[in-house]
Design an enzyme around this catalytic site. Sequence first.
Site, short mmCIF file in Angstrom:
data_model
loop_
_atom_site.label_atom_id
_atom_site.label_comp_id
_atom_site.label_asym_id
_atom_site.label_seq_id
_atom_site.Cartn_x
_atom_site.Cartn_y
_atom_site.Cartn_z
N TYR A 77 64.60 51.91 45.36
CA TYR A 77 65.22 51.03 44.36
C TYR A 77 66.60 50.65 44.88
CZ TYR A 77 66.49 49.17 39.78
OH TYR A 77 66.86 48.33 38.76
N PHE A 123 68.94 41.42 39.67
CA PHE A 123 68.69 41.57 41.10
C PHE A 123 68.05 42.95 41.30
CE2 PHE A 123 69.53 43.75 45.01
CZ PHE A 123 69.35 42.82 46.01
N GLU A 124 66.93 42.97 41.98
CA GLU A 124 66.34 44.26 42.37
C GLU A 124 65.53 44.04 43.62
OE1 GLU A 124 63.75 45.10 39.02
OE2 GLU A 124 65.07 46.63 38.26
N ILE A 125 65.64 44.94 44.57
CA ILE A 125 64.63 45.03 45.63
C ILE A 125 64.09 46.44 45.47
CG2 ILE A 125 64.16 45.03 48.11
CD1 ILE A 125 66.57 43.20 48.49
N HIS A 135 65.04 50.70 33.72
CA HIS A 135 64.82 50.92 35.16
C HIS A 135 65.86 51.89 35.72
CE1 HIS A 135 62.53 46.89 36.07
NE2 HIS A 135 61.94 47.63 35.17
#
Length: 418
Positions: A248, A305-307, A342
């Site tokens: 994450y 924003f998340e990768i 999250h």
Amino acid sequence: MAGTQRYLRYIVFALFALVLLYFIGSSSTVPSAPSWPSYTSGDKDTLTPGKPSIHEAEEAPPVVATPHESHAPAAVKPPTTPADHELPPATIAGDRMNATFVTLARNQDIWEIAKSIRHVEDRFNRKFNYDWVFLNDDDFNDEFKKVTSALVSGKTKYGKIPKEHWSFPEWIDQDKAARVREEMKEKKIIYGDSISYRHMCRYESGFFFRHPLMLDYEWYWRVEPSVELHCDINYDTFKFMAENKKKYSFTLSLYEYVETIPTLWDATKNFTKTFPEHVAKDNSLKFISDDNGETYNHCHFWSNFEIGNLNWLRSKAYIDYFESLDHNGGFFYERWGDAPVHSIAAALMLKKDEIHFFNDIAYYHVPFTHCPTGEQYRLDHKCHCNPKDNFDWNGYSCTSKFYELNDMKKPEGYDKEQ
Ligand SMILES: Nc1nc2c(ncn2[C@@H]2O[C@H](COP(=O)(O)OP(=O)(O)OP(=O)(O)O)[C@@H](O)[C@H]2O)c(=O)[nH]1
Ligand SMILES: [Mg+2]
């Protein structure tokens, strides 16, 4: 005789000189640059391949006339204007990861998501050509599909969200939910009276990674409408995540509005009591609690924003967490956001070194900017963010906490760039 020999010598010499001149002349017509087209700074919008830079143009004005001025016979194709389809794809060599961009959007978001795509493509994806999955609770219209598929360099896929993932679960008391929305409206809590915003938060918390189109992938990068990237990204961020065992990641962190999640921490504590096996040993509890888990400090990673790793979100641990929250009802009786959901999950269920701060990804979503600290980095990566706008070391950001928890030294010069 001697005169004839002398003439013969002159003729041989002259022939030799002519041959030599021919070779020198012909070698100077071989292009010195590779056939890869060069795009110059002034070309950004038109991307005219092969156009000389301003500097080159001063030295040698282009000989080939523009198509409008040309008097050449139609059959003669100017050598410096290849058609688009003749250009090689702008990709970086090497294997691709099993990854995709993912965007939840409505048809009306088309122009705002178009801007985001341009930023992502220009700064990153034109070099990698990753796919892009678009999800919607309604059908995407032809215009949305046409515009977005023209902008994305990888494959585009469009999915409709199943009704049961975007509606009230049967255990929700509708009257109670409606009362809460009324109260939140009076208190002027942002999106407090919105039903669709609640469906969106619940969907992003528990379902997007289970959509049939997402099942093909292991990695995702979430992109929202109207976001911006302010520096070049010249490496494969998905590969970075995999090679460094990250699950994450984030660029911005901040405190959540307390009014939207008054009982989220109680629900989380119920979950950890029921499933203590899902809590990782070397976790990031210190990022989300200042009193060893007694209370939530409201820190969260900003999830627009998340990768991240989709298999982690599809794991039993994460699904158990989501389902226990969903049955609690707080997505509708309060206004739980997917960002704290999250973040709490990542902080408790992942090892702390599985969470990555992408300091080098310069990112903007209204109203906050993450601009990398360090002038040399910004110059080398053609950044266009103002370092004074960087939110990281502001009192309302939680990124300092992340640094402390991970024994990270703050980037050199951070205090001078504020
Ligand atoms: N299909 C669909 N997508 C939605 C809906 N509401 C929000 N979204 C998407 O969900 C994501 C988050 O919504 P935003 O409106 O950006 O929420 P936010 O980032 O908290 O708030 P902003 O500050 O307004 O950006 C975005 O990708 C939106 O396009 C909806 O009703 N339907
Ligand atoms: Mg948004």
